[in-house]
Design a protein around this motif. Structure first.
Motif, PDB file in Angstrom:
ATOM      1  N   SER A  79       0.843  -1.190   0.000  1.00  0.00           N
ATOM      2  CA  SER A  79       0.000   0.000   0.000  1.00  0.00           C
ATOM      3  C   SER A  79       0.881   1.244   0.000  1.00  0.00           C
ATOM      4  N   GLY A  80       0.311   2.354  -0.468  1.00  0.00           N
ATOM      5  CA  GLY A  80       1.073   3.594  -0.571  1.00  0.00           C
ATOM      6  C   GLY A  80       1.724   3.730  -1.937  1.00  0.00           C
ATOM      7  N   THR A  81       1.920   4.971  -2.361  1.00  0.00           N
ATOM      8  CA  THR A  81       2.492   5.269  -3.677  1.00  0.00           C
ATOM      9  C   THR A  81       3.627   6.275  -3.531  1.00  0.00           C
ATOM     10  N   TYR A  82       4.711   6.042  -4.263  1.00  0.00           N
ATOM     11  CA  TYR A  82       5.798   7.009  -4.296  1.00  0.00           C
ATOM     12  C   TYR A  82       6.489   6.944  -5.649  1.00  0.00           C
ATOM     13  N   ASN A  83       7.276   7.956  -5.953  1.00  0.00           N
ATOM     14  CA  ASN A  83       7.998   8.029  -7.228  1.00  0.00           C
ATOM     15  C   ASN A  83       9.445   7.600  -7.032  1.00  0.00           C
ATOM     16  N   ARG A  84       9.965   6.833  -7.986  1.00  0.00           N
ATOM     17  CA  ARG A  84      11.378   6.457  -7.958  1.00  0.00           C
ATOM     18  C   ARG A  84      11.998   6.859  -9.286  1.00  0.00           C
ATOM     19  N   SER A  85      13.083   7.642  -9.223  1.00  0.00           N
ATOM     20  CA  SER A  85      13.760   8.129 -10.424  1.00  0.00           C
ATOM     21  C   SER A  85      15.111   7.449 -10.571  1.00  0.00           C
ATOM     22  N   ILE A  86      15.388   6.987 -11.797  1.00  0.00           N
ATOM     23  CA  ILE A  86      16.705   6.460 -12.156  1.00  0.00           C
ATOM     24  C   ILE A  86      17.121   7.227 -13.400  1.00  0.00           C
ATOM     25  N   GLY A  87      18.063   8.149 -13.255  1.00  0.00           N
ATOM     26  CA  GLY A  87      18.396   9.053 -14.356  1.00  0.00           C
ATOM     27  C   GLY A  87      17.182   9.897 -14.698  1.00  0.00           C
ATOM     28  N   SER A 148      22.596  -8.732 -15.925  1.00  0.00           N
ATOM     29  CA  SER A 148      23.860  -9.079 -16.591  1.00  0.00           C
ATOM     30  C   SER A 148      24.871  -7.938 -16.632  1.00  0.00           C
ATOM     31  N   SER A 149      24.480  -6.738 -16.227  1.00  0.00           N
ATOM     32  CA  SER A 149      25.354  -5.580 -16.398  1.00  0.00           C
ATOM     33  C   SER A 149      25.657  -4.915 -15.061  1.00  0.00           C
ATOM     34  N   ARG A 150      26.866  -4.409 -14.939  1.00  0.00           N
ATOM     35  CA  ARG A 150      27.252  -3.684 -13.735  1.00  0.00           C
ATOM     36  C   ARG A 150      26.514  -2.354 -13.613  1.00  0.00           C
ATOM     37  N   ILE A 151      26.121  -1.782 -14.757  1.00  0.00           N
ATOM     38  CA  ILE A 151      25.443  -0.481 -14.703  1.00  0.00           C
ATOM     39  C   ILE A 151      23.930  -0.625 -14.681  1.00  0.00           C
ATOM     40  N   GLY A 152      23.427  -1.840 -14.810  1.00  0.00           N
ATOM     41  CA  GLY A 152      22.003  -2.078 -14.687  1.00  0.00           C
ATOM     42  C   GLY A 152      21.194  -1.424 -15.782  1.00  0.00           C
ATOM     43  N   SER A 153      19.992  -0.965 -15.412  1.00  0.00           N
ATOM     44  CA  SER A 153      19.064  -0.395 -16.381  1.00  0.00           C
ATOM     45  C   SER A 153      18.200   0.655 -15.699  1.00  0.00           C
ATOM     46  N   PRO A 154      17.848   1.738 -16.409  1.00  0.00           N
ATOM     47  CA  PRO A 154      16.936   2.721 -15.824  1.00  0.00           C
ATOM     48  C   PRO A 154      15.504   2.213 -15.719  1.00  0.00           C
ATOM     49  N   SER A 155      15.171   1.186 -16.475  1.00  0.00           N
ATOM     50  CA  SER A 155      13.821   0.612 -16.438  1.00  0.00           C
ATOM     51  C   SER A 155      13.795  -0.568 -15.489  1.00  0.00           C
ATOM     52  N   SER A 156      12.767  -0.634 -14.678  1.00  0.00           N
ATOM     53  CA  SER A 156      12.618  -1.768 -13.773  1.00  0.00           C
ATOM     54  C   SER A 156      11.683  -2.800 -14.389  1.00  0.00           C
ATOM     55  N   LEU A 157      11.922  -4.041 -14.050  1.00  0.00           N
ATOM     56  CA  LEU A 157      11.072  -5.140 -14.487  1.00  0.00           C
ATOM     57  C   LEU A 157       9.894  -5.222 -13.526  1.00  0.00           C
ATOM     58  N   MET A 158       8.689  -5.030 -14.050  1.00  0.00           N
ATOM     59  CA  MET A 158       7.486  -5.092 -13.219  1.00  0.00           C
ATOM     60  C   MET A 158       6.807  -6.434 -13.432  1.00  0.00           C
ATOM     61  N   LEU A 159       6.709  -7.205 -12.368  1.00  0.00           N
ATOM     62  CA  LEU A 159       6.133  -8.540 -12.450  1.00  0.00           C
ATOM     63  C   LEU A 159       4.702  -8.547 -11.926  1.00  0.00           C
ATOM     64  N   PRO A 160       3.858  -9.416 -12.468  1.00  0.00           N
ATOM     65  CA  PRO A 160       2.516  -9.583 -11.900  1.00  0.00           C
ATOM     66  C   PRO A 160       2.611 -10.034 -10.444  1.00  0.00           C
ATOM     67  N   ALA A 161       1.705  -9.547  -9.630  1.00  0.00           N
ATOM     68  CA  ALA A 161       1.724  -9.862  -8.202  1.00  0.00           C
ATOM     69  C   ALA A 161       1.134 -11.254  -7.980  1.00  0.00           C
ATOM     70  N   LYS A 162       1.990 -12.268  -7.851  1.00  0.00           N
ATOM     71  CA  LYS A 162       1.514 -13.632  -7.629  1.00  0.00           C
ATOM     72  C   LYS A 162       1.090 -13.820  -6.174  1.00  0.00           C
ATOM     73  N   PRO A 163       0.039 -14.621  -5.946  1.00  0.00           N
ATOM     74  CA  PRO A 163      -0.484 -14.768  -4.585  1.00  0.00           C
ATOM     75  C   PRO A 163       0.544 -15.251  -3.566  1.00  0.00           C
ATOM     76  N   ASP A 164       1.393 -16.230  -3.947  1.00  0.00           N
ATOM     77  CA  ASP A 164       2.328 -16.767  -2.962  1.00  0.00           C
ATOM     78  C   ASP A 164       3.353 -15.722  -2.538  1.00  0.00           C
ATOM     79  N   ILE A 165       3.787 -14.879  -3.472  1.00  0.00           N
ATOM     80  CA  ILE A 165       4.762 -13.847  -3.139  1.00  0.00           C
ATOM     81  C   ILE A 165       4.115 -12.749  -2.303  1.00  0.00           C
ATOM     82  N   MET A 166       2.904 -12.334  -2.676  1.00  0.00           N
ATOM     83  CA  MET A 166       2.212 -11.308  -1.895  1.00  0.00           C
ATOM     84  C   MET A 166       1.898 -11.819  -0.490  1.00  0.00           C
ATOM     85  N   LEU A 167       1.569 -13.089  -0.374  1.00  0.00           N
ATOM     86  CA  LEU A 167       1.286 -13.664   0.939  1.00  0.00           C
ATOM     87  C   LEU A 167       2.544 -13.684   1.797  1.00  0.00           C
TER      88      LEU A 167
END
Length: 322
Positions: A79-87, A148-167
């Motif tokens: 719950s709750g919303t916030y902004n995250r900036s990468i570059g 795979s990269s030391r510098i990563g990525s400005p885009s995050s991978l957004m996964l569907p919220a699976k029940p077992d992980i949310m639980l």
């Protein structure tokens, strides 16, 4: 007054090599006016992983700059919303979402009065890939630099919220154990989440949209799991909505779509079914069964049972062989 904060994940990891928990105030200075909570800090899972539990209200607006080179960050927002900036890239972290990111530097901006609930798991990138056997070749190309990269990525991978992980995230947030049981329990739940995330990533389709749509059905199933686990003391609809990051209307409509009944009716059904099974087992008295499913009084349980099954619980016969 807006507050600017700086934190370095490498420093947190270094501190945690000598102890199990570091309070944020030890790193950021006084935080009482920023985070309204009993505990705000970082917990050691092992030499490569640490956990931050988000369960607090923001007292003052702030921007938190995080230096996190070579760290995979798993953010599960309840719950709750916030902004995250990468570059120049900005993500809005919303409830019922899972974000996987890896970038040397990020900035999170949060408004006063926001109530944040969720977990952040930070894990060394190479350890995450090697120890949990992540098949990077199966990761969609757009997100592969995260792993795979030391510098990563400005885009995050957004996964569907699976029940077992949310639980599992909810179990971390609702943990009431004291040390040392709390330490063991949270460690196990973090490893459970990472295993689930790794399995989910390994099964991603080759072509995946840049923004995953939150899976409301999965969140409703996680809410149902909470009811199934807490028949003794079921949460109210308002409490359940807060824990899974949906509002009351979405919770109610979601339960009607998934189970054909309201959350309250679903929780009541589970309590009655559990009570009936215990009565058929024949090992407990009616009063004991009533207490096991959260009724303080014999009479109130009998009324509820009779209303549901059309007969008194006292006439239920144990199954043969019991």
């Amino acid at each position: 007054m807006h507050k600017w904060l700086d934190i370095d994940f490498r420093a947190i990891q270094s501190e945690l090599r000598g102890r199990d928990f570091v309070r944020s105030s030890e790193i950021l200075g006084p935080t009482e006016s920023l985070f309204k909570t009993k505990e705000h800090g970082y917990r050691r899972i092992d030499d490569a992983i640490f956990l931050h539990v988000m369960d607090f209200e923001i007292g003052r607006p702030y921007s938190l700059q995080m230096a996190r080179p070579e760290f995979i960050c798993i953010q599960i927002a309840v719950s709750g919303t916030y902004n995250r900036s990468i570059g120049d890239h900005v993500d809005v972290v919303k409830p019922a979402s899972i974000h996987i990111s890896n970038a040397p530097l990020s900035v999170s901006d949060t408004r006063a009065g926001t109530k944040l609930c969720g977990v952040l798991i930070a894990c060394n990138r190479e350890y995450f890939v090697d120890h949990f056997k992540l098949n990077v070749d199966r990761v969609p190309e757009a997100y592969r630099p995260i792993f795979s990269s030391r510098i990563g990525s400005p885009s995050s991978l957004m996964l569907p919220a699976k029940p077992d992980i949310m639980l599992a995230a909810d179990q971390i947030l609702s943990c009431r154990y004291h040390e040392p049981l709390r330490h063991f329990y949270l460690n196990a739940k973090v490893v459970e989440i990472i295993c689930g995330i790794a399995a989910q990533i390994n099964g991603l389709p080759a072509q995946m949209p840049l923004r995953a749509v939150p899976n409301k059905r999965a969140v409703i199933e996680a809410a149902a799991m909470i009811y199934r686990r807490e028949t003794f003391n079921p949460p109210t609809i308002a409490q359940l909505a807060t824990r899974v990051g949906l509002n009351r209307n979405d919770i109610t409509s979601g339960f009607r779509e998934a189970f054909g009944m309201t959350p309250h009716a679903y929780g009541h059904l589970l309590r009655m079914e559990k009570a009936h099974l215990m009565l058929q087992d024949g090992q407990l008295s009616v009063s004991d069964v009533a207490r096991r499913v959260g009724y303080e009084g014999y009479s109130s349980f009998c009324r509820a049972y009779r209303s549901h099954f059309g007969r008194s619980p006292s006439i239920v016969k144990p199954k043969p062989g019991r």
